[in-house]
Design a protein around this motif. Structure first.
Motif, PDB file in Angstrom:
ATOM      1  N   UNK A 176     -45.503  -8.180   6.955  1.00 10.03           N
ATOM      2  CA  UNK A 176     -45.682  -9.327   7.841  1.00 10.03           C
ATOM      3  C   UNK A 176     -45.161 -10.605   7.197  1.00 10.03           C
ATOM      4  N   UNK A 177     -44.520 -11.397   8.016  1.00 11.20           N
ATOM      5  CA  UNK A 177     -44.171 -12.775   7.651  1.00 11.20           C
ATOM      6  C   UNK A 177     -44.805 -13.670   8.721  1.00 11.20           C
ATOM      7  N   UNK A 178     -44.801 -14.973   8.493  1.00 11.04           N
ATOM      8  CA  UNK A 178     -45.283 -15.921   9.501  1.00 11.04           C
ATOM      9  C   UNK A 178     -44.231 -16.984   9.716  1.00 11.04           C
ATOM     10  N   UNK A 179     -43.805 -17.156  10.955  1.00 13.66           N
ATOM     11  CA  UNK A 179     -42.995 -18.309  11.339  1.00 13.66           C
ATOM     12  C   UNK A 179     -43.582 -18.834  12.637  1.00 13.66           C
ATOM     13  N   UNK A 180     -44.078 -20.060  12.596  1.00 16.79           N
ATOM     14  CA  UNK A 180     -44.714 -20.646  13.778  1.00 16.79           C
ATOM     15  C   UNK A 180     -43.639 -21.126  14.755  1.00 16.79           C
TER      16      UNK A 180
END
Length: 332
Positions: A200-204
């Motif tokens: 998982x990565x996070x990019x808003x």
């Protein structure tokens, strides 16, 4: 290269106003860049194209109830504030309607004073920086006062729960990473059982991602900056993977940004268009994108503009469904 090179005509009937009855029953157009082939499948068939040693990278951002409705202090005029991106702990870049009613220093009252916003600055691009004052937990207040935004072409508000991925976790997005909407818990379990790793990565995701490019020449376009983070664990999995398969253009941008940014948490305004050399991503899953958008330019950079336009023509001829609740592509 001109923005008009990425235009196409889409019949309005092919815009998906509602999601498929089951997430993984959307259609899937499989593009093989190496032998220039197209295959028509369903999303649940995607497991047939994944191999042990592959790393599937998902964006775990969660769409927030970004639409707030309040009243201007003093005059009582109705004001809609849309949270676009967080600037600091209590300050957000916002879209305001009607924006002209507010000046720097103006206050907007939400929920009978449970939340009060003060305009700190007006940005050249049209947004306003608003500082919020409240007592208690900001996210709980927003959950009570705000509404999860849907694209304007989605008319049924009861479909809001489908505008989140099943693995959405970290609050902060103003729009969903739509390629991930097709996954179900069952499909993810089957993928893991086959020996495919999931990270998982996070990019808003911000609204700027989906806006059409306005400049005549694409190199003159300036991307909106978006927050992303990639854990050390995910970075290690990327190094070990035989193939890195990014789910969505948001995952692609985060992964490619991290290839030249040493920080685990950062901002990216990386604009990927034909001519870009990919450093991390080997394959991607994506939806069908708006004409002249930065997203169709990104997939064109990956698969070649002519091949992408050919695939879009085929999808239109075969009556695939387009945009957020639409069908998907796997680009190998």
């Amino acid at each position: 290269m001109k923005t008009s090179d990425f235009d196409y005509k889409l019949p309005e009937s092919l815009i998906a106003h509602t999601p498929a009855k089951r997430r993984d029953h959307s259609r899937l157009l499989v593009l093989d860049r190496h032998n220039h082939s197209l295959q028509h499948k369903h999303f649940y068939d995607i497991i047939d194209y994944l191999k042990p040693g592959d790393l599937l990278v998902l964006n775990d951002t969660k769409v927030i109830p970004a639409r707030l409705f309040g009243k201007k202090e003093g005059g009582g005029a109705k004001i809609e504030v849309f949270l676009v991106s967080q600037e600091s702990k209590n300050s957000w870049k916002c879209l305001v309607k009607p924006g002209k009613r507010l000046k720097v220093g103006s206050k907007v009252i939400f929920g009978r004073g449970k939340l009060v916003g003060t305009v700190l600055k007006k940005v050249e691009t049209g947004e306003q920086i608003i500082r919020f004052k409240y007592k208690g937990d900001f996210w709980r207040i927003i959950a009570k006062l705000g509404k999860v935004p849907l694209p304007p072409y989605i008319k049924k508000a009861n479909k809001r729960e489908r505008y989140q991925t099943v693995y959405a976790d970290k609050l902060g997005a103003s729009a969903a990473p739509t390629a991930g909407l097709h996954f179900t818990p069952s499909l993810l379990r089957r993928i893991k059982k086959k020996g495919i790793k999931i990270a998982y990565i996070t990019l808003h995701t911000g609204l700027g991602t989906f806006l059409p490019v306005r400049t005549e020449k694409i190199k003159d376009h300036q991307m909106h900056s978006e927050y992303f983070e990639i854990s050390k664990m995910t970075q290690e999995e990327i190094k070990k993977a035989k193939r890195v398969i990014a789910v969505g253009t948001t995952s692609v941008r985060a992964l490619e940004s991290a290839s030249h940014i040493s920080h685990i948490k950062s901002q990216t305004d990386l604009f990927i268009y034909p001519g870009y050399k990919f450093k991390v991503v080997d394959a991607m899953i994506t939806n069908f994108h708006w004409p002249k958008s930065s997203l169709i330019m990104l997939v064109s950079a990956f698969a070649g503009k002519d091949f992408i336009m050919e695939a879009y023509r085929e999808a239109i001829n075969k009556k695939y469904r387009f945009f957020s609740f639409g069908d998907a592509m796997l680009i190998l």
